[in-house]
Design a protein around this motif. Structure first.
Motif, PDB file in Angstrom:
ATOM      1  N   ILE A   1       0.871  -0.744  -0.259  1.00 42.62           N
ATOM      2  CA  ILE A   1      -0.171   0.092  -0.306  1.00 42.62           C
ATOM      3  C   ILE A   1       0.647   0.830  -0.313  1.00 42.62           C
ATOM      4  O   ILE A   1       0.431   2.083  -0.934  1.00 42.62           O
ATOM      5  N   ALA A   2       1.726   0.920   0.674  1.00 43.56           N
ATOM      6  CA  ALA A   2       2.733   2.214   1.058  1.00 43.56           C
ATOM      7  C   ALA A   2       3.644   2.716  -0.941  1.00 43.56           C
ATOM      8  O   ALA A   2       3.334   3.703  -0.329  1.00 43.56           O
ATOM      9  N   ASP A   3       4.246   1.229  -1.200  1.00 43.50           N
ATOM     10  CA  ASP A   3       4.313   1.325  -2.673  1.00 43.50           C
ATOM     11  C   ASP A   3       3.561   2.449  -3.611  1.00 43.50           C
ATOM     12  O   ASP A   3       3.850   3.545  -4.112  1.00 43.50           O
ATOM     13  N   LYS A   4       2.528   2.211  -3.347  1.00 44.60           N
ATOM     14  CA  LYS A   4       1.206   2.648  -4.525  1.00 44.60           C
ATOM     15  C   LYS A   4       1.419   4.812  -4.200  1.00 44.60           C
ATOM     16  O   LYS A   4       0.942   4.536  -4.655  1.00 44.60           O
ATOM     17  N   LEU A   5       0.885   4.221  -2.670  1.00 43.57           N
ATOM     18  CA  LEU A   5       0.812   5.461  -2.060  1.00 43.57           C
ATOM     19  C   LEU A   5       2.147   6.318  -2.031  1.00 43.57           C
ATOM     20  O   LEU A   5       2.221   7.235  -3.219  1.00 43.57           O
ATOM     21  N   GLU A   6       2.925   6.259  -2.400  1.00 40.78           N
ATOM     22  CA  GLU A   6       4.674   6.880  -2.136  1.00 40.78           C
ATOM     23  C   GLU A   6       4.430   7.610  -4.255  1.00 40.78           C
ATOM     24  O   GLU A   6       4.696   8.373  -4.954  1.00 40.78           O
ATOM     25  N   SER A   7       4.317   6.212  -5.423  1.00 40.46           N
ATOM     26  CA  SER A   7       4.009   6.492  -6.636  1.00 40.46           C
ATOM     27  C   SER A   7       3.276   7.939  -7.161  1.00 40.46           C
ATOM     28  O   SER A   7       3.646   8.240  -8.364  1.00 40.46           O
ATOM     29  N   VAL A   8       1.925   7.609  -6.633  1.00 43.06           N
ATOM     30  CA  VAL A   8       0.988   8.759  -6.467  1.00 43.06           C
ATOM     31  C   VAL A   8       1.733  10.507  -5.843  1.00 43.06           C
ATOM     32  O   VAL A   8       1.145  12.149  -6.602  1.00 43.06           O
ATOM     33  N   ILE A   9       2.298  10.109  -5.195  1.00 36.73           N
ATOM     34  CA  ILE A   9       2.277  11.253  -4.407  1.00 36.73           C
ATOM     35  C   ILE A   9       3.975  11.523  -4.807  1.00 36.73           C
ATOM     36  O   ILE A   9       4.032  13.156  -5.125  1.00 36.73           O
ATOM     37  N   HIS A  10       4.345  11.296  -5.011  1.00 34.12           N
ATOM     38  CA  HIS A  10       6.158  11.312  -5.863  1.00 34.12           C
ATOM     39  C   HIS A  10       6.001  11.877  -8.244  1.00 34.12           C
ATOM     40  O   HIS A  10       7.351  12.453  -8.223  1.00 34.12           O
ATOM     41  N   SER A  11       4.679  11.432  -8.384  1.00 41.52           N
ATOM     42  CA  SER A  11       4.607  11.585  -9.332  1.00 41.52           C
ATOM     43  C   SER A  11       3.048  12.499  -9.810  1.00 41.52           C
ATOM     44  O   SER A  11       2.449  11.448  -9.734  1.00 41.52           O
ATOM     45  N   PRO A  12       3.291  13.566  -8.948  1.00 39.13           N
ATOM     46  CA  PRO A  12       1.833  14.268  -9.568  1.00 39.13           C
ATOM     47  C   PRO A  12       1.464  14.210 -10.882  1.00 39.13           C
ATOM     48  O   PRO A  12       0.119  13.972 -10.878  1.00 39.13           O
ATOM     49  N   GLU A  13       2.416  14.674 -11.506  1.00 39.53           N
ATOM     50  CA  GLU A  13       1.809  13.763 -13.417  1.00 39.53           C
ATOM     51  C   GLU A  13       0.987  13.222 -13.412  1.00 39.53           C
ATOM     52  O   GLU A  13      -0.120  12.139 -13.913  1.00 39.53           O
ATOM     53  N   TYR A  14       1.083  11.845 -12.872  1.00 41.24           N
ATOM     54  CA  TYR A  14       0.948  10.077 -13.121  1.00 41.24           C
ATOM     55  C   TYR A  14      -0.246  10.045 -11.840  1.00 41.24           C
ATOM     56  O   TYR A  14      -1.445   9.088 -12.531  1.00 41.24           O
ATOM     57  N   ALA A  15      -0.652  11.116 -10.647  1.00 40.97           N
ATOM     58  CA  ALA A  15      -1.133  10.586 -10.310  1.00 40.97           C
ATOM     59  C   ALA A  15      -2.414  11.423 -10.845  1.00 40.97           C
ATOM     60  O   ALA A  15      -3.954  11.011 -10.743  1.00 40.97           O
ATOM     61  N   GLU A  16      -2.359  12.722 -11.128  1.00 35.61           N
ATOM     62  CA  GLU A  16      -3.246  13.401 -12.159  1.00 35.61           C
ATOM     63  C   GLU A  16      -4.151  12.743 -13.120  1.00 35.61           C
ATOM     64  O   GLU A  16      -5.879  12.944 -13.911  1.00 35.61           O
ATOM     65  N   GLY A  17      -2.945  12.166 -14.368  1.00 38.92           N
ATOM     66  CA  GLY A  17      -3.915  11.240 -15.353  1.00 38.92           C
ATOM     67  C   GLY A  17      -4.639   9.650 -14.432  1.00 38.92           C
ATOM     68  O   GLY A  17      -5.605  10.115 -15.524  1.00 38.92           O
ATOM     69  N   LEU A  18      -4.385   9.451 -13.223  1.00 43.05           N
ATOM     70  CA  LEU A  18      -5.356   8.684 -12.876  1.00 43.05           C
ATOM     71  C   LEU A  18      -6.263   9.452 -12.693  1.00 43.05           C
ATOM     72  O   LEU A  18      -7.072   8.345 -12.593  1.00 43.05           O
ATOM     73  N   ALA A  19      -6.492   9.970 -12.063  1.00 41.28           N
ATOM     74  CA  ALA A  19      -7.371  11.304 -11.481  1.00 41.28           C
ATOM     75  C   ALA A  19      -8.363  10.941 -12.354  1.00 41.28           C
ATOM     76  O   ALA A  19      -9.565  10.700 -12.320  1.00 41.28           O
ATOM     77  N   LYS A  20      -7.571  11.818 -13.894  1.00 39.19           N
ATOM     78  CA  LYS A  20      -8.951  12.144 -14.874  1.00 39.19           C
ATOM     79  C   LYS A  20      -9.226  10.847 -15.636  1.00 39.19           C
ATOM     80  O   LYS A  20     -10.810  10.644 -16.021  1.00 39.19           O
ATOM     81  N   GLN A  21      -8.301   9.722 -15.744  1.00 42.92           N
ATOM     82  CA  GLN A  21      -9.467   8.290 -15.468  1.00 42.92           C
ATOM     83  C   GLN A  21     -10.550   8.164 -15.280  1.00 42.92           C
ATOM     84  O   GLN A  21     -11.300   8.026 -15.938  1.00 42.92           O
ATOM     85  N   ALA A  22     -10.128   8.099 -14.242  1.00 41.33           N
ATOM     86  CA  ALA A  22     -11.141   7.689 -13.201  1.00 41.33           C
ATOM     87  C   ALA A  22     -12.574   8.669 -13.491  1.00 41.33           C
ATOM     88  O   ALA A  22     -13.773   7.661 -13.525  1.00 41.33           O
ATOM     89  N   ARG A  23     -12.497  10.066 -13.350  1.00 39.32           N
ATOM     90  CA  ARG A  23     -13.962  10.427 -13.571  1.00 39.32           C
ATOM     91  C   ARG A  23     -14.540  10.650 -15.010  1.00 39.32           C
ATOM     92  O   ARG A  23     -15.052   9.847 -14.766  1.00 39.32           O
ATOM     93  N   GLU A  24     -13.200   9.567 -16.109  1.00 33.97           N
ATOM     94  CA  GLU A  24     -13.775   9.748 -17.566  1.00 33.97           C
ATOM     95  C   GLU A  24     -14.705   8.191 -17.408  1.00 33.97           C
ATOM     96  O   GLU A  24     -15.721   8.407 -18.096  1.00 33.97           O
TER      97      GLU A  24
END
Length: 347
Positions: A298-321
């Motif tokens: 779980i920590a690894d997944k959190l780290e991946s979205v915390i340290h890459s805001p662009e990646y996290a934002e992409g996931l968020a937009k895909q979730a909304r779509e």
């Protein structure tokens, strides 16, 4: 099922009413507690079986009603022929504690025979549930089963530019978990995972802002935590819209409506790896999947979205779509209206 009071937002010619019969409610609660007491003392009885998980529809309740829909408690008609639609499901083995699908064959066939005899349609809200069910039940007992997501008229999508604003704030990392029963929903593993992340990167300790909505105790932590034992649903939706990350490594959840709310709110989502969440999130296209029993994962997944805001934002937009394509209340509601009309016609 109270959501269907708002079905007229989809079609003004269709309206929903909630069953408020005192007698039906008393019988329903009586059957529930009789089952609980019988389980404790090891007592079996035909009366207890007949009342358990039933909601009775009496003639006066069927007046001026064209079709009845229920979930969990099965609607049982008393001296009337009101068409019935039942919202059921067939959760994964892990949720019900079964070692294999084969162990569930007898129960599935009994349920299928019951649905076939008593309903105009039986709704399952995941395609995976239908697939599991069909593997155990003869095809001629499945022709009334339909796939429909939940009708959620109070869940609206955020605008796309709001996601841009949320992820442009580089100073704070707002993480949300909503879990009424913290033990079942993995709250403590989530909090341990946050501890691991801020332990790896001490500078995050001042930036991470965690909000926990859960009636469970959460203890003390070395990072900012806002804990609410309860919030009204509109306030919970506000918390979703304010969050950057929604993380719920649930260990026992038959569906997970909070994931739909997180998708609509434009959160970067971290879920467990149950088949149900995989389906909701499009096999990980709209969110990350983690081992709910492993805080390090779980920590690894959190780290991946915390340290890459662009990646996290992409996931968020895909979730909304994905929410707009599959779970928005209007197209989902139109499919319910069509189903109700067919059920009421008896076709």
């Amino acid at each position: 099922m109270k959501n269907f009071v708002e079905i007229d937002r989809v079609d003004k010619n269709v309206s929903g009413v909630v069953n408020k019969s005192v007698l039906a409610g008393l019988i329903q609660r009586g059957g529930f507690y009789a089952k609980r007491l019988g389980d404790k003392v090891g007592l079996e009885s035909e009366v207890r079986k007949a009342l358990h998980w039933k909601i009775f529809i009496f003639p006066w309740m069927a007046r001026k009603v064209d079709v009845a829909i229920s979930r969990v408690f099965f609607p049982t008609r008393v001296f009337n022929n009101l068409p019935l639609v039942y919202h059921s499901g067939f959760p994964p083995n892990r949720y019900v504690g079964a070692s294999s699908l084969e162990d569930r064959r007898e129960g599935a066939r009994e349920a299928a025979q019951f649905y076939q005899k008593n309903t105009e349609a039986t709704i399952f809200s995941t395609r995976g549930a239908i697939s599991r069910f069909r593997r155990l039940v003869p095809e001629d007992l499945c022709d009334k089963i339909v796939y429909l997501p939940y009708f959620l008229p109070d869940v609206e999508p955020v605008e796309s530019d709001q996601i841009d604003r949320t992820f442009s704030d580089s100073d704070s990392v707002r993480i949300l978990i909503v879990a009424e029963d913290g033990k079942k929903k993995g709250v403590h593993n989530f909090l341990e995972a946050v501890e691991i992340v801020v332990g790896r990167y001490p500078d995050l300790r001042r930036r991470v802002e965690v909000t926990v909505v859960s009636r469970s105790d959460i203890g003390r932590h070395d990072f900012a935590v806002e804990h609410h034992r309860y919030l009204p649903h509109p306030q919970v939706l506000e918390k979703f819209r304010d969050a950057r990350i929604f993380c719920l490594p649930t260990q026992k959840d038959s569906y997970g409506l909070v994931f739909i709310e997180a998708m609509a709110s434009g959160c970067a989502i971290i879920a467990d790896d149950s088949p149900v969440r995989k389906e909701i999130l499009g096999d990980g296209d709209a969110g990350l999947l983690s081992d709910p029993h492993d805080p390090e994962d779980i920590a690894d997944k959190l780290e991946s979205v915390i340290h890459s805001p662009e990646y996290a934002e992409g996931l968020a937009k895909q979730a909304r779509e994905r929410f707009l394509r599959h779970y928005h209340w209007r197209p989902v509601g139109e499919r319910y209206v069509d189903l109700f009309r067919v059920a009421a016609s008896g076709q």
